[in-house]
Design a protein around this motif. Structure first.
Motif, PDB file in Angstrom:
ATOM      1  N   ASP B  17       0.620  -1.236  -0.062  1.00 47.30           N
ATOM      2  CA  ASP B  17       0.016  -0.094  -0.054  1.00 47.30           C
ATOM      3  C   ASP B  17       0.752   1.457  -0.006  1.00 47.30           C
ATOM      4  O   ASP B  17       0.635   2.056  -0.896  1.00 47.30           O
ATOM      5  CB  ASP B  17      -1.247  -0.208   0.949  1.00 47.30           C
ATOM      6  CG  ASP B  17      -1.879  -1.081   0.846  1.00 47.30           C
ATOM      7  OD1 ASP B  17      -3.055  -0.851   0.773  1.00 47.30           O
ATOM      8  OD2 ASP B  17      -1.407  -2.139   0.828  1.00 47.30           O
ATOM      9  N   GLU B  21       0.592   3.318  -3.646  1.00 46.73           N
ATOM     10  CA  GLU B  21      -0.350   4.336  -3.493  1.00 46.73           C
ATOM     11  C   GLU B  21       0.661   5.491  -3.983  1.00 46.73           C
ATOM     12  O   GLU B  21       0.171   6.501  -4.796  1.00 46.73           O
ATOM     13  CB  GLU B  21      -0.961   4.704  -2.281  1.00 46.73           C
ATOM     14  CG  GLU B  21      -1.668   6.155  -2.044  1.00 46.73           C
ATOM     15  CD  GLU B  21      -2.680   6.066  -0.919  1.00 46.73           C
ATOM     16  OE1 GLU B  21      -3.594   6.874  -1.146  1.00 46.73           O
ATOM     17  OE2 GLU B  21      -2.452   5.162  -0.127  1.00 46.73           O
ATOM     18  N   SER B  34     -10.733   6.822  -7.998  1.00 42.23           N
ATOM     19  CA  SER B  34     -11.380   6.866  -6.481  1.00 42.23           C
ATOM     20  C   SER B  34     -10.614   5.755  -5.369  1.00 42.23           C
ATOM     21  O   SER B  34      -9.971   4.742  -5.962  1.00 42.23           O
ATOM     22  CB  SER B  34     -12.811   6.589  -6.701  1.00 42.23           C
ATOM     23  OG  SER B  34     -12.950   5.022  -6.925  1.00 42.23           O
ATOM     24  N   ARG B  35     -11.142   6.097  -4.113  1.00 40.82           N
ATOM     25  CA  ARG B  35     -10.650   5.055  -3.061  1.00 40.82           C
ATOM     26  C   ARG B  35     -11.115   3.442  -3.390  1.00 40.82           C
ATOM     27  O   ARG B  35     -10.049   2.723  -3.248  1.00 40.82           O
ATOM     28  CB  ARG B  35     -11.325   5.445  -1.839  1.00 40.82           C
ATOM     29  CG  ARG B  35     -10.577   6.614  -1.099  1.00 40.82           C
ATOM     30  CD  ARG B  35      -9.521   5.789   0.009  1.00 40.82           C
ATOM     31  NE  ARG B  35      -8.194   6.509  -0.130  1.00 40.82           N
ATOM     32  CZ  ARG B  35      -6.959   5.860  -0.110  1.00 40.82           C
ATOM     33  NH1 ARG B  35      -6.972   4.693   0.321  1.00 40.82           N
ATOM     34  NH2 ARG B  35      -5.868   6.654  -0.040  1.00 40.82           N
ATOM     35  N   GLU B  36     -12.039   3.565  -4.030  1.00 42.05           N
ATOM     36  CA  GLU B  36     -12.607   2.274  -4.161  1.00 42.05           C
ATOM     37  C   GLU B  36     -11.977   1.389  -5.374  1.00 42.05           C
ATOM     38  O   GLU B  36     -11.295   0.294  -5.380  1.00 42.05           O
ATOM     39  CB  GLU B  36     -14.238   2.132  -4.743  1.00 42.05           C
ATOM     40  CG  GLU B  36     -15.045   2.795  -3.583  1.00 42.05           C
ATOM     41  CD  GLU B  36     -15.013   4.028  -3.215  1.00 42.05           C
ATOM     42  OE1 GLU B  36     -14.712   4.789  -4.107  1.00 42.05           O
ATOM     43  OE2 GLU B  36     -15.200   4.273  -2.136  1.00 42.05           O
ATOM     44  N   GLU B  37     -11.605   2.300  -6.581  1.00 36.51           N
ATOM     45  CA  GLU B  37     -10.856   1.648  -7.537  1.00 36.51           C
ATOM     46  C   GLU B  37      -9.309   1.344  -6.987  1.00 36.51           C
ATOM     47  O   GLU B  37      -8.814   0.284  -7.539  1.00 36.51           O
ATOM     48  CB  GLU B  37     -10.895   2.729  -8.854  1.00 36.51           C
ATOM     49  CG  GLU B  37     -12.110   2.761  -9.321  1.00 36.51           C
ATOM     50  CD  GLU B  37     -12.136   3.986 -10.423  1.00 36.51           C
ATOM     51  OE1 GLU B  37     -12.868   3.979 -11.366  1.00 36.51           O
ATOM     52  OE2 GLU B  37     -11.636   5.066 -10.150  1.00 36.51           O
ATOM     53  N   ALA B  39      -8.638   0.286  -4.043  1.00 33.47           N
ATOM     54  CA  ALA B  39      -8.626  -0.744  -3.266  1.00 33.47           C
ATOM     55  C   ALA B  39      -8.859  -1.994  -4.039  1.00 33.47           C
ATOM     56  O   ALA B  39      -8.234  -2.998  -3.855  1.00 33.47           O
ATOM     57  CB  ALA B  39      -9.903  -0.743  -2.493  1.00 33.47           C
ATOM     58  N   MET B  40      -9.561  -1.808  -5.259  1.00 31.31           N
ATOM     59  CA  MET B  40      -9.823  -3.013  -6.088  1.00 31.31           C
ATOM     60  C   MET B  40      -8.404  -3.468  -6.756  1.00 31.31           C
ATOM     61  O   MET B  40      -8.132  -4.831  -6.663  1.00 31.31           O
ATOM     62  CB  MET B  40     -10.782  -2.858  -7.319  1.00 31.31           C
ATOM     63  CG  MET B  40     -12.199  -2.769  -6.872  1.00 31.31           C
ATOM     64  SD  MET B  40     -13.370  -1.905  -8.127  1.00 31.31           S
ATOM     65  CE  MET B  40     -13.372  -3.412  -9.307  1.00 31.31           C
ATOM     66  N   GLU B  43      -5.791  -4.843  -4.078  1.00 27.45           N
ATOM     67  CA  GLU B  43      -6.067  -6.224  -3.725  1.00 27.45           C
ATOM     68  C   GLU B  43      -5.446  -7.303  -4.603  1.00 27.45           C
ATOM     69  O   GLU B  43      -5.165  -8.061  -3.825  1.00 27.45           O
ATOM     70  CB  GLU B  43      -7.630  -6.146  -3.607  1.00 27.45           C
ATOM     71  CG  GLU B  43      -8.188  -7.487  -2.951  1.00 27.45           C
ATOM     72  CD  GLU B  43      -9.600  -7.782  -3.302  1.00 27.45           C
ATOM     73  OE1 GLU B  43     -10.455  -8.512  -2.736  1.00 27.45           O
ATOM     74  OE2 GLU B  43     -10.204  -6.794  -4.146  1.00 27.45           O
ATOM     75  N   ARG B 134     -15.350  -6.280 -13.899  1.00 34.31           N
ATOM     76  CA  ARG B 134     -16.172  -5.770 -12.965  1.00 34.31           C
ATOM     77  C   ARG B 134     -16.268  -4.439 -12.811  1.00 34.31           C
ATOM     78  O   ARG B 134     -17.226  -3.729 -12.309  1.00 34.31           O
ATOM     79  CB  ARG B 134     -15.521  -6.264 -11.479  1.00 34.31           C
ATOM     80  CG  ARG B 134     -15.742  -7.727 -10.856  1.00 34.31           C
ATOM     81  CD  ARG B 134     -14.612  -8.132  -9.813  1.00 34.31           C
ATOM     82  NE  ARG B 134     -14.770  -7.023  -8.738  1.00 34.31           N
ATOM     83  CZ  ARG B 134     -13.744  -7.141  -7.832  1.00 34.31           C
ATOM     84  NH1 ARG B 134     -12.571  -7.808  -8.096  1.00 34.31           N
ATOM     85  NH2 ARG B 134     -13.838  -6.068  -6.969  1.00 34.31           N
ATOM     86  N   HIS B 135     -15.370  -3.782 -13.704  1.00 29.85           N
ATOM     87  CA  HIS B 135     -15.359  -2.096 -13.630  1.00 29.85           C
ATOM     88  C   HIS B 135     -14.978  -1.890 -14.935  1.00 29.85           C
ATOM     89  O   HIS B 135     -13.604  -1.712 -14.970  1.00 29.85           O
ATOM     90  CB  HIS B 135     -14.883  -1.752 -12.480  1.00 29.85           C
ATOM     91  CG  HIS B 135     -14.854  -0.326 -12.250  1.00 29.85           C
ATOM     92  ND1 HIS B 135     -15.762   0.374 -12.155  1.00 29.85           N
ATOM     93  CD2 HIS B 135     -13.748   0.687 -12.037  1.00 29.85           C
ATOM     94  CE1 HIS B 135     -15.603   1.772 -12.215  1.00 29.85           C
ATOM     95  NE2 HIS B 135     -14.393   1.804 -11.998  1.00 29.85           N
TER      96      HIS B 135
END
Lengths: 257, 257
Positions: B17, B21, B34-37, B39-40, B43, B134-135
DNA sequence: CGAGGGGTTGACGTTGTTCAATGAGCGTGG
DNA sequence: CCACGCTCATTGAACAACGTCAACCCCTCG
């Protein structure tokens, strides 16, 4: 050659099927392409446009809304150095998607100009999105197509950086012969190559005068004759050997996926 | 430098991380992320590997099953001419996806070697497919990333074909400075550039001796000092002007989509 | 203390450039 | 039909850019 600024004569509802089918040979070399997929694509490609030799077909820095498939003619991907000389980075022949990367990039870093008179068919970016959404395999095919251009770029870097004069010219001719063959534009080791010595110089990093001398050397070695717009390769294996040409980088083997 | 053949020491469950990042800065320059992207993506990127200077990290012609993000060190994209000389086609720095195009291409046309000691994190191709499915925005981002490499290739073709000695070296340094800055690896117009004169020659199409002379000329003109692995640019505007460097081709403006 | 990689220097050979002049092919207009 | 202008190609000679070779130095590492 006058640098005419993009005089595009668009015409709609062009009957593309015969030409389009013929020139999708490049894609077919790499991917299985079903009747249905072909139909989906052909349905979107109905707007054609003509350009004259010297026209700027796609201009550097402009926001693009569609991409184009070259149906007829020779085009060049090029960029200008601050002091005005032109560097050609790729020649394009019928069957090539000349600016498909403007779809992800939105805005191109270079121009595409017509070397001879050209005909294209357009594919709207929103139609590309639509095709990808309906059938995700198109994403793979389009992405792949842009990546083979990148591979050609790498080979050109090697050509410019590591090969001597004769080898460099030889390699360019090998590449264009090989690519022409895929789309059925060769005839017994001859093919059309309507590129002047000035333009070859702009592609190879040589002066036009020197290109002339190098072509003469290839001629004296009984490897190549270039008569006006027609190139004939007299000894294809020897030329390949001289150039160190390995067509691997063109990714012509069929693949699954 | 010994041509060590790929001695990879993989280690799993690396805590990426902080580094990841930091080095996604390159992507962030171009896309909102985004934060979500994040994270995906994070992971999926948990397998790290180390290489020593000289190691072959990705080998030409091998079928690839994953792509790698460079976290630390300098790497080079290169290809060999039939008679054994090497041509370097791009330098890679932390934050670069060094072989993302092996995802669409499956099989690479060139190798990637470690210039200095390197650390990477891997991303499996099946995870890439998964992320895209998924995205779908990931497809756009990944595709875009591979296209900026192609744009860099085009600029290198221009560099090799159209620029003289001093300008050519200057342009390379401008590019590497600019790219280093994005990922926070510059300090007051200095940056790490652990590339020998032999390697610079392999990138620029010059002999190592000539590179030495050109660097000396840049030094005499009070534009650049290269001391061991550190380059300092004394007059950034003048250097940019000399090189004809326009960072446009790096596509650093943010875009929607 | 020795070996080896990286950098520097000078003399010399090779490759490619520049300039200017010349000629062949082609379309245009009289 | 020829005359004209144009682009493209060709040639030779002087010159600049870059490569090669060999010797040398410095630094680092063992």
């Amino acid at each position: 050659m006058a640098t005419r600024t993009r005089s595009m004569r668009a015409r709609s509802t062009y009957r593309i099927d015969p030409n389009l089918e013929r020139f999708l040979a490049t894609v077919r070399k790499r991917f299985e392409f079903s009747r249905e997929e072909f139909a989906m694509l052909a349905e979107k490609m109905t707007t054609a446009a003509d350009f004259e030799a010297g026209d700027v077909m796609v201009e550097e820095g402009k926001r693009a809304t569609h991409s184009s498939l070259l149906l007829e003619g020779y085009a060049a991907r090029s960029k200008y150095t601050p002091n005005g000389e032109r560097q050609i980075m790729e020649f394009q022949i019928p069957g090539d998607f000349i600016d498909l990367h403007s779809y992800p990039l939105e805005c191109l870093d270079h121009s595409i100009t017509a070397v001879s008179d050209c005909t294209i068919v357009q594919l709207d970016h929103k139609d590309i999105s639509d095709l990808i959404e309906r059938h995700s395999r198109f994403a793979r095919i389009f992405w792949f197509a842009t990546m083979t251009d990148a591979s050609i770029h790498r080979e050109w870097i090697l050509n410019l950086g590591s090969r001597g004069g004769v080898e460099r010219v030889a390699h360019l001719l090998c590449e264009m012969y090989c690519r022409s063959e895929i789309v059925g534009l060769t005839d017994n080791h001859s093919f059309e190559f309507p590129v002047t010595q000035v333009q070859m110089g702009e592609a190879l990093g040589f002066s036009a005068v020197h290109v002339g001398r190098l072509l003469r050397e290839l001629h004296d070695r009984k490897l190549v004759t270039k008569d006006r717009k027609i190139v004939h390769l007299h000894d294809w294996p020897a030329l390949q050997e001289l150039a160190g040409f390995d067509p691997e980088y063109l990714y012509l083997q069929p693949r699954k996926g």
